[in-house]
Motif scaffolding. Sequence first.
Motif, mmCIF file in Angstrom:
data_model
loop_
_atom_site.group_PDB
_atom_site.id
_atom_site.type_symbol
_atom_site.label_atom_id
_atom_site.label_comp_id
_atom_site.label_asym_id
_atom_site.label_seq_id
_atom_site.Cartn_x
_atom_site.Cartn_y
_atom_site.Cartn_z
ATOM 1 N N GLN A 14 0.874 -1.164 0.000
ATOM 2 C CA GLN A 14 0.000 0.000 0.000
ATOM 3 C C GLN A 14 0.905 1.206 0.000
ATOM 4 O O GLN A 14 1.611 1.450 0.955
ATOM 5 N N TYR A 15 0.915 1.921 -1.089
ATOM 6 C CA TYR A 15 1.878 3.004 -1.179
ATOM 7 C C TYR A 15 1.298 4.101 -2.048
ATOM 8 O O TYR A 15 0.984 3.892 -3.210
ATOM 9 N N ALA A 16 1.145 5.256 -1.457
ATOM 10 C CA ALA A 16 0.663 6.398 -2.214
ATOM 11 C C ALA A 16 1.863 7.103 -2.831
ATOM 12 O O ALA A 16 2.809 7.421 -2.132
ATOM 13 N N PRO A 73 9.337 -0.926 13.332
ATOM 14 C CA PRO A 73 9.301 -0.964 11.862
ATOM 15 C C PRO A 73 8.895 0.367 11.261
ATOM 16 O O PRO A 73 9.250 0.661 10.124
ATOM 17 N N ARG A 74 8.169 1.182 12.027
ATOM 18 C CA ARG A 74 7.713 2.465 11.485
ATOM 19 C C ARG A 74 8.873 3.387 11.151
ATOM 20 O O ARG A 74 8.709 4.330 10.392
ATOM 21 N N ASP A 77 13.966 1.602 7.254
ATOM 22 C CA ASP A 77 13.847 1.602 5.794
ATOM 23 C C ASP A 77 14.188 0.255 5.219
ATOM 24 O O ASP A 77 13.859 -0.038 4.090
ATOM 25 N N GLN A 99 4.228 -3.019 8.071
ATOM 26 C CA GLN A 99 4.209 -1.858 8.962
ATOM 27 C C GLN A 99 5.278 -0.840 8.615
ATOM 28 O O GLN A 99 5.245 0.282 9.113
ATOM 29 N N MET A 100 6.238 -1.234 7.804
ATOM 30 C CA MET A 100 7.281 -0.272 7.449
ATOM 31 C C MET A 100 6.721 0.756 6.474
ATOM 32 O O MET A 100 5.978 0.410 5.572
ATOM 33 N N PRO A 101 7.090 2.030 6.663
ATOM 34 C CA PRO A 101 6.602 3.036 5.717
ATOM 35 C C PRO A 101 7.400 3.000 4.417
ATOM 36 O O PRO A 101 8.591 2.720 4.432
ATOM 37 N N ALA A 102 6.723 3.259 3.325
ATOM 38 C CA ALA A 102 7.401 3.301 2.029
ATOM 39 C C ALA A 102 8.283 4.541 1.978
ATOM 40 O O ALA A 102 7.974 5.539 2.612
ATOM 41 N N PRO A 103 9.367 4.542 1.226
ATOM 42 C CA PRO A 103 9.966 3.427 0.494
ATOM 43 C C PRO A 103 10.734 2.497 1.416
ATOM 44 O O PRO A 103 11.371 2.946 2.351
ATOM 45 N N LYS A 104 10.650 1.210 1.105
ATOM 46 C CA LYS A 104 11.293 0.243 1.982
ATOM 47 C C LYS A 104 11.981 -0.822 1.149
ATOM 48 O O LYS A 104 11.597 -1.068 0.013
#
Lengths: 176, 168, 204, 325
Positions: A14-16, A73-74, A77, A99-104
């Motif tokens: 899920q990545y905007a 994880p938040r 990267d 749970q990691m925010p993009a970009p990862k």
Amino acid sequence: MAQTDRRLTPAREQYAPPVVRTDVLEQIQDLCRAMSLWPMTFGLACCAIEMMAAGMARFDMARFGAEVFRPSPRQSDLMIVAGTVNRKMAPALVRLYEQMPAPKWVIAMGNCAISGGPFRSPGQYNVVEGVDKLIPVDIYVSGCPPRPEALLEGLFALQEKITGRRWWPNPTEGMR
Amino acid sequence: MNSAAHIVYVFHLLVILAGGLVATRAVQKDRALVGLITAMFGVAGMYLLMNAPYLALMQLMIYAGAVGVLIFFAVMFTRPAQGQEERGRYLKRPLMAVAAGLLPAATLAAGAFLFIRQAKAQAPEIPVVQLGAGLLGRYALAFELISVVLFAAMAGGVLLGFERRRRR
Amino acid sequence: MFGAITKAYGALKSIAVGLGITGRAVFQEQSTVIYPMAEVKNLGHYRGHIELVGSDADPARPRCVACGQCMDMCPSGCITVETAMAPAELKTNAFIRAESIMGQLTPAAHFDVMIGEREPKRFVLDYSACSLCGQCVRNCPAGALRFSTHAYFLSRDRADFVLDLKERLAGQAEQARQAEQARQAEQARQASGSPQAEGGRTHE
Amino acid sequence: MSLDTPLLSLLLGLAAILAFAGANGIVLVWVERKVAGRCQRRPGPLHVGPYGLLQPLADALKLISKQLITPRRSDRLLYWGAPLLSFMPVPICFLPLPFLPEMATVRLNLGLILILSFIGLNSISLCLAGLGSNNKWSLLGAARAIAQTVSFEIPLLLAALTAVFMAGSMDLHEVMAAQGPWPWQWFGFMNPLALLLFLISAVAETNRAPFDLPEAESELTAGFHTEYSGMGFGIFFLAEYAYILIICGVAAALFLGGQQGPVAPGPWWFLAKMYALVLLVIQLRWTLPRVRFDQLLNLCWRWMTPAALLNILATMLVMLALKGA
């Protein structure tokens, strides 16, 4: 064994995409991202020992800005999957990745994470045969376990993948 | 009082009213507490406007900083599960709230009108030394009485808590 | 009271000692290998994935006799040897005895292999399944396997870890040949004039 | 804080302070990582820019460009209000610090109280973060933060009060002026116990290791900021470094003579002392292991608070005796 096993559900993305997007900005951002890859404190088995060694004084991942092992994880990267992923761990791994925010990014470290390694055999019921069945992997670092410098090389390869060029001298050139 | 002071006064008044409204109307206790702390900030601003910076800072330090945080502590451990906040409507409750609000308001108003004095354009700042001398000299008894009242309130709170726990 | 003071003194002293240790470490020599700029020196005894060993006569041709012992020994089944008959001129009359761990338990498992009768058509190693136990190297009757020092083996694609060792051997032999040629040319150049200090790299 | 101060100079001062706080945060992150490396006999950030100087910049830009995640069923208002609230008091706290005689735009005679009351607000922001995140670890981290800051505020205030008694003023400039240029004329030398208590409780107030229980990573993932990604987390860290600087500045002014120095007294002395204390705090972090929670509270209530009370009493008695003599 079958892929329908609910414990082997792959991660969902899920990545905007960013609002402002220009090439120059993108390049600067990519450079910054490549130079500060904060890994997650996440070790599964013996490879994690080598991962720690890579962060310790002899090899010192801090030199490339990657020593900030974030517990959450938040804030990380990079997920270094260091060790055997078994089916019981798989949902936790997928959740942490989600749970990691993009970009990862993901580095699969060691043969177990790449393909199940020595635990891969017909009829085994326990080990996930390759973490890429669960999450998209960017760099595979092989070895059982890999040396700490090999993890550093994995980091450089990831930086190369992000920015499009290798930033450091390459002593492994002749090593084929 | 110049016009800038008026604007600041109205601003603080709005902050206090908004904070109070949130504090009384919010369903979640944590939001209510944020409202309460906002109101405390407004009050501190009022003190500052009345040229009483010491009092304003004490308001921030003790009420917003310490008391508010302690209430937070209590809220944190009494928080009901998500979606189970009390939403019941009682007739008694608003009445009691009005009564509880009116009583101190009436007392204050009576005091203000009984001992009314000409408001000064710019209140002089009272040095801390004088404040300290007053609190330990002329107003020592009142000061200590307030402490006793606070202590009684705290002890009562603890007792009520124990009582409720025993009943469970 | 006195006890409290000694306790506090002890605590503060331990803090001071700790600060002293870290403070000294600041000025001590660092133990870091600045890796990509400086190389790691102890790679000599690193045992990476296996490689085929070239035969004495032709370095591009493996010593392997395709007996399949390594395949049997490998606990994770990462070696696949496809057998083919070797060209007739390589055939010898010598035999070697293949003996497995399994063979030690059941003596009937000994068998003899004729050197040069068969050769591997393909020798495929799936390195991503290997746990570097070394059973293959230890049990190879022909001494055709060795460990590489290929320590930094990484890829963006999982399929890259499936290696055809025979192809690699051919490539390595070619590389060695070119290096040898270059060395000879260099020697010839040095002999003809302009003597130069030779600064070779020590590790393999 | 009279209202006739020209608005422009106020805004300029604010911008200068914010820029200073931001630059300071970036530099301190670099210093922290370098010191961490050095303490462990490794170089620390090295290759990103000369001596790794561009490392914090890369980190900051990366944090800005990260995806911002709001956890589902969290309280949006509290969740995003918390990091802002944690940074908001910073410019106010910088105001009374005696950097330069002119730069202290508001020379409050209550400077110390101003700083201490606004630093206390930091714990509210931690609470908001903990409550707003809808996360058990955050909640526990916030609970610890409250217990810790509320407890350690007492020895902190008492220790600061000792210096205030010795100087007879709450204005940091006057406290500074009451001390002499030589080290034995500083309050920290005359009353080392007060300095020690102040420093220990300052470390606890700013949630630094060995008292970093609100974000104890081995127990609480990341404590109150577990759920914060990108700049939410970055602002918390910026605020943390700003608070370290502020509290070290207060310690330098109260106990180490501030701008007073043997040769050429001036603001550089103050800056040097402040940054020396910051370095000490950073080195402490990389030296000592984290204390347990009961040890933390025992330290506060059984050791430091009584010691601070006795110290303040002893100071008063000595002062009375000196006055009588």
